[in-house]
Design an enzyme around this catalytic site. Sequence first.
Site, PDB file in Angstrom:
ATOM      1  N   MET A 190      49.357  39.166  34.944  1.00 13.56           N
ATOM      2  CA  MET A 190      48.262  38.449  34.026  1.00 13.56           C
ATOM      3  C   MET A 190      47.156  39.321  33.651  1.00 13.56           C
ATOM      4  SD  MET A 190      49.039  34.539  34.143  1.00 13.56           S
ATOM      5  CE  MET A 190      47.921  34.031  35.570  1.00 13.56           C
ATOM      6  N   GLY A 191      47.070  40.522  34.147  1.00 14.25           N
ATOM      7  CA  GLY A 191      45.966  41.327  34.036  1.00 14.25           C
ATOM      8  C   GLY A 191      44.823  41.005  35.047  1.00 14.25           C
TER       9      GLY A 191
ATOM     10  N   HIS B 276      47.796  43.760  42.732  1.00 16.52           N
ATOM     11  CA  HIS B 276      48.554  44.048  41.815  1.00 16.52           C
ATOM     12  C   HIS B 276      48.818  45.621  41.862  1.00 16.52           C
ATOM     13  CE1 HIS B 276      45.994  40.981  39.509  1.00 16.52           C
ATOM     14  NE2 HIS B 276      47.383  40.795  39.522  1.00 16.52           N
TER      15      HIS B 276
ATOM     16  N   GLN C 151      52.237  28.377  31.472  1.00 17.29           N
ATOM     17  CA  GLN C 151      52.421  28.212  32.752  1.00 17.29           C
ATOM     18  C   GLN C 151      50.928  27.374  33.505  1.00 17.29           C
ATOM     19  OE1 GLN C 151      52.925  32.309  34.166  1.00 17.29           O
ATOM     20  NE2 GLN C 151      51.438  31.887  35.677  1.00 17.29           N
TER      21      GLN C 151
ATOM     22  N   ASP D  58      52.008  34.874  46.122  1.00 17.80           N
ATOM     23  CA  ASP D  58      52.580  33.795  45.326  1.00 17.80           C
ATOM     24  C   ASP D  58      53.927  33.517  45.915  1.00 17.80           C
ATOM     25  OD1 ASP D  58      50.424  33.294  43.254  1.00 17.80           O
ATOM     26  OD2 ASP D  58      50.859  35.414  43.221  1.00 17.80           O
TER      27      ASP D  58
ATOM     28  N   MET E  32      43.425  38.775  47.897  1.00 23.50           N
ATOM     29  CA  MET E  32      43.020  39.300  46.638  1.00 23.50           C
ATOM     30  C   MET E  32      43.331  38.379  45.393  1.00 23.50           C
ATOM     31  SD  MET E  32      42.295  43.305  46.696  1.00 23.50           S
ATOM     32  CE  MET E  32      41.379  44.190  47.984  1.00 23.50           C
TER      33      MET E  32
ATOM     34  N   ARG F 170      41.434  35.136  40.426  1.00 26.46           N
ATOM     35  CA  ARG F 170      40.861  33.993  40.218  1.00 26.46           C
ATOM     36  C   ARG F 170      39.236  33.990  41.318  1.00 26.46           C
ATOM     37  NH1 ARG F 170      45.709  31.185  39.258  1.00 26.46           N
ATOM     38  NH2 ARG F 170      45.471  30.249  37.011  1.00 26.46           N
TER      39      ARG F 170
ATOM     40  N   GLN G  67      56.511  31.397  44.223  1.00 31.55           N
ATOM     41  CA  GLN G  67      57.064  32.101  43.226  1.00 31.55           C
ATOM     42  C   GLN G  67      58.234  33.086  43.440  1.00 31.55           C
ATOM     43  OE1 GLN G  67      54.370  33.508  39.685  1.00 31.55           O
ATOM     44  NE2 GLN G  67      54.574  35.459  40.842  1.00 31.55           N
TER      45      GLN G  67
ATOM     46  N   GLU H  99      43.654  45.313  43.716  1.00 31.92           N
ATOM     47  CA  GLU H  99      44.467  46.160  44.815  1.00 31.92           C
ATOM     48  C   GLU H  99      45.657  45.483  44.990  1.00 31.92           C
ATOM     49  OE1 GLU H  99      44.336  49.206  46.385  1.00 31.92           O
ATOM     50  OE2 GLU H  99      42.812  49.649  44.629  1.00 31.92           O
TER      51      GLU H  99
HETATM   52  P1  AMP Z   1      49.168  37.563  38.528  1.00 35.06           P
HETATM   53  O1  AMP Z   1      48.603  38.576  37.613  1.00 35.06           O
HETATM   54  O2  AMP Z   1      48.199  36.658  39.339  1.00 35.06           O
HETATM   55  O3  AMP Z   1      50.264  36.800  37.850  1.00 35.06           O
HETATM   56  O4  AMP Z   1      49.982  38.323  39.659  1.00 35.06           O
HETATM   57  C1  AMP Z   1      50.650  39.141  39.274  1.00 35.06           C
HETATM   58  C2  AMP Z   1      51.571  39.797  40.502  1.00 35.06           C
HETATM   59  O5  AMP Z   1      50.798  40.212  41.383  1.00 35.06           O
HETATM   60  C3  AMP Z   1      52.444  38.655  41.206  1.00 35.06           C
HETATM   61  O6  AMP Z   1      53.562  39.077  41.704  1.00 35.06           O
HETATM   62  C4  AMP Z   1      51.510  38.284  42.443  1.00 35.06           C
HETATM   63  O7  AMP Z   1      52.046  37.631  43.439  1.00 35.06           O
HETATM   64  C5  AMP Z   1      50.857  39.740  42.786  1.00 35.06           C
HETATM   65  N1  AMP Z   1      49.668  39.509  43.530  1.00 35.06           N
HETATM   66  C6  AMP Z   1      48.590  38.965  43.090  1.00 35.06           C
HETATM   67  N2  AMP Z   1      47.569  39.093  44.012  1.00 35.06           N
HETATM   68  C7  AMP Z   1      48.274  39.790  44.959  1.00 35.06           C
HETATM   69  C8  AMP Z   1      47.835  40.245  46.357  1.00 35.06           C
HETATM   70  N3  AMP Z   1      46.620  39.749  46.921  1.00 35.06           N
HETATM   71  N4  AMP Z   1      48.628  40.890  47.203  1.00 35.06           N
HETATM   72  C9  AMP Z   1      49.669  41.305  46.735  1.00 35.06           C
HETATM   73  N5  AMP Z   1      50.205  40.882  45.430  1.00 35.06           N
HETATM   74  C10 AMP Z   1      49.489  40.174  44.733  1.00 35.06           C
END
Ligand code: AMP
Length: 283
Positions: free
Chosen positions: A30-31, A37, A61, A150, A184, A187, A153, A35
Amino acid sequence: MKVLKTIKEMQEHARTLILKGKIIGFVPTMGALHEGHLSLVRQARKDNDIVIVSIFVNPIQFGPQEDFARYPRDLEGDSIKLKNEGVDLIFYPDMNDMYPVGYRTFVEVQEISERLCGAFRPGHFRGVATVVTKLFNIIKPHRAYFGLKDYQQTVIIKKMVQDLNMDIEIITCPTVREPDGLAMSSRNLYLKPDERRAATVIYRTLLEAERLMREFRKPEGVKTIMFDRLRSEPLVTSIDYAGLYDPETLEEIKDYSEKEEVLIAIALRIGDTRLIDNMIVKL
Ligand code: AMP
């Protein structure tokens, strides 16, 4: 690095890549990239010929009272980071292209979607499963990468891929943390300095729960201590859940003497910001 913004262009490009025999790795996001991502992107870069990252803040969502409108957006900053990682393509679709007027189809993974976060965010995982299905159909990846941050998920996506016979390998990657242990998250940008400091209680509580588990304290006892720890932090405004769960069914564990792995998971609010974290403990 290409940026494609329409579903039609993306589908045509993906078809061309596949005809050329390219192996596609896909990282949905979601941008507001950090680190966490980028660790997924790096793994995808190692494993595949082509790396595609989607950036889409998926409206379906988010609940009506949730942070869709204020969710951080930074396409320019994200593009620089992804270019530096050698990403081939960003897919940045428009909301009206993804969900045109009259949109009617949703994907639901039953039971596991209703547990943990699902109990507090009705419809959240239906929104996730739907958008991931759509992105898979548009991008047609061989592999897709998800973070264990997550955890629920990842369980839901794996089940969906299995149940719907999607021919895609799901790769999960470890949670990337700040030096003080906070997982990380995009949010984390919402947190004021004192809230940011308070947020470290989450990881400290996970570590303590792990230690107590290894002493074979009863799950009920571990849970009570987790709640006590979390409540001792004054800036924690509410706790959605905290405790020990089966890593596959996500059901709460009453007895772990027979378990090889246990999921310790926490979801809470600090101020208005909802944060989650988890740890898998191998016994
Ligand atoms: P999001 O942008 O929050 O939807 O996250 C996109 C992807 O990045 C999802 O698969 C998340 O689980 C993963 N992600 C987000 N934060 C972390 C993190 N701290 N460590 C590893 N993966 C992450």
